[in-house]
Design a protein around this motif. Structure first.
Motif, short mmCIF file in Angstrom:
data_model
loop_
_atom_site.label_atom_id
_atom_site.label_comp_id
_atom_site.label_asym_id
_atom_site.label_seq_id
_atom_site.Cartn_x
_atom_site.Cartn_y
_atom_site.Cartn_z
N ILE B 276 0.72 -1.22 0.03
CA ILE B 276 -0.13 -0.08 0.20
C ILE B 276 0.85 1.37 -0.14
CG2 ILE B 276 -1.58 1.36 1.32
CD1 ILE B 276 -2.98 -1.49 2.17
N PHE B 277 2.06 1.01 0.76
CA PHE B 277 2.83 2.35 0.87
C PHE B 277 3.50 2.71 -0.52
CE2 PHE B 277 7.37 3.56 1.44
CZ PHE B 277 7.09 4.66 2.19
N LEU B 278 3.46 1.53 -1.43
CA LEU B 278 4.14 1.58 -2.65
C LEU B 278 3.00 2.42 -3.63
CD1 LEU B 278 6.09 0.95 -5.06
CD2 LEU B 278 4.64 -1.24 -5.66
N SER B 279 1.67 2.12 -3.44
CA SER B 279 0.68 2.66 -4.29
C SER B 279 0.67 4.02 -4.00
CB SER B 279 -0.49 1.71 -3.76
OG SER B 279 -0.53 0.53 -4.16
N ILE B 280 0.71 4.23 -2.62
CA ILE B 280 0.50 5.82 -2.13
C ILE B 280 1.75 6.59 -2.59
CG2 ILE B 280 0.86 7.03 -0.20
CD1 ILE B 280 -0.91 5.14 1.48
N LEU B 281 2.92 6.07 -2.61
CA LEU B 281 4.07 6.53 -3.26
C LEU B 281 3.78 7.10 -4.78
CD1 LEU B 281 6.49 7.12 -1.49
CD2 LEU B 281 7.67 5.38 -3.32
N PHE B 282 3.45 6.14 -5.58
CA PHE B 282 2.92 6.47 -7.04
C PHE B 282 2.02 7.33 -7.18
CE2 PHE B 282 5.66 2.75 -8.19
CZ PHE B 282 6.31 3.11 -9.32
N THR B 283 0.91 7.48 -6.37
CA THR B 283 -0.25 8.23 -6.51
C THR B 283 0.20 9.63 -6.10
OG1 THR B 283 -1.60 6.38 -5.67
CG2 THR B 283 -2.49 8.62 -5.78
N VAL B 284 1.13 9.67 -4.93
CA VAL B 284 1.53 11.16 -4.53
C VAL B 284 2.45 11.72 -5.66
CG1 VAL B 284 2.97 12.50 -2.87
CG2 VAL B 284 1.39 10.87 -2.25
N TYR B 285 3.14 10.80 -6.31
CA TYR B 285 4.02 11.39 -7.40
C TYR B 285 3.40 11.61 -8.44
CZ TYR B 285 7.66 11.07 -10.88
OH TYR B 285 8.26 11.42 -12.30
N PHE B 286 2.45 11.14 -8.89
CA PHE B 286 1.53 11.50 -10.11
C PHE B 286 0.73 12.43 -9.86
CE2 PHE B 286 2.47 7.04 -11.73
CZ PHE B 286 3.34 7.40 -13.02
N PHE B 287 0.27 12.79 -8.68
CA PHE B 287 -0.56 13.92 -8.46
C PHE B 287 0.10 15.21 -8.28
CE2 PHE B 287 -4.99 13.97 -7.23
CZ PHE B 287 -5.38 12.82 -7.33
N ARG B 288 1.40 15.18 -8.01
CA ARG B 288 2.24 16.23 -8.10
C ARG B 288 2.43 16.83 -9.22
NH1 ARG B 288 6.19 15.71 -3.33
NH2 ARG B 288 4.80 16.31 -1.60
N LYS B 289 3.05 15.59 -10.25
CA LYS B 289 2.97 15.96 -11.71
C LYS B 289 1.84 16.41 -12.30
CE LYS B 289 7.15 14.10 -13.12
NZ LYS B 289 8.01 15.02 -13.56
N LEU B 290 0.74 15.92 -11.93
CA LEU B 290 -0.53 16.55 -12.62
C LEU B 290 -0.65 17.79 -11.96
CD1 LEU B 290 -3.27 16.14 -13.68
CD2 LEU B 290 -4.25 15.18 -11.55
N ALA B 291 -0.61 18.06 -10.81
CA ALA B 291 -0.74 19.63 -10.24
C ALA B 291 0.02 20.70 -11.00
CB ALA B 291 -0.62 19.56 -8.92
#
Lengths: 365, 301
Positions: B276-291
């Motif tokens: 789950i930690f891995l998933s959260i990491l990717f989500t945060v990363y892509f959300f940052r990119k998206l923003a």
């Protein structure tokens, strides 16, 4: 700097022909306005010149070279769009320098040119903003800046002021005029606003349904409209245009009212000719509140009943009945008028126009 | 009276209480319980083991577990390969469909077909297609004379990984295609024309104008798909079940094996928290990119 020459230029979408073989010669450094109602083919013509629309027939020459099949980037033109068309992800500086960067210019060469253009357009303090942080007028100035940094052969403007409010439009109109005086290049400017065309252009091209109705200087198209359409399109408020018939030295309107046949047309029309009579509001005024440009003998006087008035401060537009139709006149040094009041009016017939009712062409020589 | 009043919970709290109770029952309690169990040697077959607190022993074991880290790495690899392939293919598809002047709706619908199948069925279908004896792919390769032997697609570890990538990409490219197409359709056309007039070649127009505009949409797809692939289980379970010899073992196939086949729920839960930690990491990363990408194009959404 270049001439632009349109030779029998045609645009077709499938079987539908939009532009019907138009001819136009634009001189070097000339400011040409293409004007006409929406759907007349003016924007399509501009887009063909830009290379954004393929040309279906005829030739387009820029600087004497046929460019029909060249992509836009090979034509050395710049274009300013109605919707500004700025690159949203770039700053003003990047927007303006983009074409130079694409052309492979080094950043130390780009910077001074961008700054020079920014100074011309008073954009220096905005160079690091993004388009979304700018007002409409500022965006359009950036679009103009983007166009001038390239030093193109031809500037194309596609209704650049249409998205702006009235005050800004007037202000930017003046700026465009100054800009042209400064950069001295060929400009083709599309607008549906005849005031813009009149104020800016060296010559005006009036288009209608894919044809050119008339090409001329602002004075020519205003004073000597080649057709009923041009007469009605140029000038604000528009020319009074009333159907009539020639009988016995008089212009007889549908309800039987008549005016003397203007002397200029005396030997050009015969009795029974169906015409459209045209008179600008400036040439129809309450006695003592206007200026006639010809001889006293050409001024016809008649009592008209005022139906409505539109005071504009320095003048008042007066609507009144004559010949079974409503006419608009212009009252200088106005006094307050009451609706229903009857006044003596002057018709300055030396300025009147007659058009053939069928073809719409002028009957003047 | 005053004391009683102070004890009485505030009205907003009372009104929220039903929601709090439901949330607690279905989310918070199971979450805490599973988290707690990751600190025990809990086995489903020995309920009493739940009360044997062992501290960080499970986590300690995971940190040095080669099998776990191989699966972890393979999941990241699958994610990277599949997402990049899907993005390129999706972008290509979207740009082709956007160019279509007629039948664009039909094409859009057809494009979404792969999303309409259950991943389990996709797994079965690709398992059949990649079968070394009766599979469509070997059959086709042999008929075309490209090879005269049966390629052991799902039996060779490396090939099996790529077979899974193909199945993943086939089933989910349309997510990218649809989202990027939405971006392309929402994009104003004038900046593209301005770029053409400004001297851009078609490639430069794409590179400097179209792509920056479409990028946020690609990042949305990335976010969705990274969550999706990080929990990949079904297709792999059907096609290879982590085999051969654990050569296609992913995080969740390993976790489920640990939890149910080996019945070591406590350890499996500890692994799951890593996943789950891995998933959260990717989500945060892509959300940052998206923003960042959104601010860049001055998006108003």
């Amino acid at each position: 700097m270049a001439t632009v020459s349109l030779q029998k230029l045609v645009k077709r979408y499938g079987a539908l022909e939009i532009v019907h073989g138009i001819d136009l010669e634009v001189a070097d450094r000339e400011f040409i306005a293409l004007v006409g109602p929406s759907g007349c083919g003016k924007s399509t013509t501009l887009r063909m010149i830009a290379g954004l629309e393929p040309i279906s027939g005829g030739n387009l020459k820029i600087g004497g070279r046929i460019v029909n099949d060249l992509p836009p980037r090979a034509r050395n033109i710049s274009m300013v769009f109605q919707s500004y068309a700025l690159y949203p992800h770039m700053t003003v500086r990047e927007n303006m320098g983009f074409s130079l960067k694409i052309a492979g210019m080094k950043s130390e060469e780009i910077a001074p040119r961008v700054e020079e253009a920014a100074r011309t357009l008073d954009l220096t303090h905005l160079l690091d903003r993004r388009p979304s942080q700018l007002s409409g007028g500022q965006r359009q100035r950036v679009a103009m800046g983007r166009a001038i940094v390239r030093n193109p052969d031809v500037f194309l403007f596609d209704e650049p002021l249409s998205n702006l409010d009235a005050k800004l439009r007037t202000q930017l109109r003046t700026e465009i005029k100054k800009l042209h005086a400064k950069v001295q290049s060929t400009v083709i400017y599309v607008t549906h606003d005849q005031v813009e065309a009149m104020t800016l252009a060296d010559r005006i091209v009036i288009m209608r349904d894919g044809h050119i109705e008339q090409v001329g200087t602002p004075e020519e198209v205003f004073q000597r409209p080649a057709s009923k359409f041009v007469a009605g399109f140029i000038g604000s408020p528009p020319m009074n245009l009333k159907d009539a018939e020639i009988a016995d030295g008089r212009v007889v309107f549908v309800n039987g009212d008549s005016l003397p046949l203007p002397r200029r047309f005396a030997d050009r029309v015969t009795a029974g000719r169906k015409v459209t009579f045209g008179l600008r509001p400036d040439d129809l005024y309450p006695a003592g509140h206007g200026i006639h440009s010809g001889q006293e003998a050409d001024v016809h006087k008649a009592d008209l009943r005022v139906s409505i008035t539109e005071p504009l401060g320095n003048e008042t537009l007066v609507f009144s009945e004559h010949g079974g139709a409503e006419w608009v006149g212009r009252m200088l040094n106005p006094r307050r008028l009451r609706a229903g009041e009857t006044l003596p009016f002057c018709f300055d017939l030396s300025q009147a126009h007659l058009f053939d009712r069928e073809t719409g062409r002028t009957l003047r020589g | 009276m005053g004391a009683l009043k102070r004890l009485r919970p505030s009205t907003p709290f009372l009104l929220l209480l039903p929601a709090i109770v439901v949330l607690a029952a279905v989310v918070v309690v199971p979450l805490l319980l599973s988290f707690y169990s990751s600190f025990t040697p809990f086995r489903l077959t020995q309920p009493a083991s739940l009360f044997n607190f062992v501290g960080f022993r499970n986590y300690g074991r995971i940190l040095t577990d080669v099998e776990f880290w191989t699966a972890f790495g393979r999941t990241v690899l699958l994610l990277t390969v599949a997402l990049n392939a899907e993005m390129l293919l999706g972008l290509g598809l979207a740009m082709l469909v956007e160019k279509a002047t007629a039948g664009q709706r039909l094409l859009r619908t057809i494009m979404m077909f792969p999303m309409m199948f259950s991943p389990i069925l996709v797994g079965f279908q690709f398992k059949f297609m990649f079968n070394d004896n009766i599979g469509l792919i070997n059959n086709a390769l042999q008929s075309l004379g490209l090879t005269d032997q049966a390629i052991p697609w799902l039996i060779d570890g490396t090939l099996a990984f790529w077979a899974i990538v193909v199945a993943e990409v086939w089933s989910s490219t349309s997510i990218f295609a649809i989202l990027i197409l939405a971006g392309l359709l929402a994009m104003p056309k004038e900046p593209i024309e301005a770029a053409r007039v400004d001297g851009c070649t078609p490639w430069q127009t794409f590179r400097y104008v179209t792509w920056p505009f479409v990028m946020p949409f690609a990042y949305i797809a990335m976010t969705i798909r990274s969550l999706d692939v990080a929990r990949a289980y079904d297709i792999v379970k059907i096609m290879t079940d982590g085999g051969p010899a654990k050569r296609t073992e992913l995080l969740w196939t390993l976790i489920s094996r640990t939890a149910y086949a080996d019945a070591r729920m406590g350890l499996a839960n500890a692994m799951a928290y890593f996943a789950i930690f891995l998933s959260i990491l990717f989500t945060v990363y892509f959300f940052r990119k998206l923003a960042a990408a959104r601010t860049q194009i001055g998006a108003e959404w």
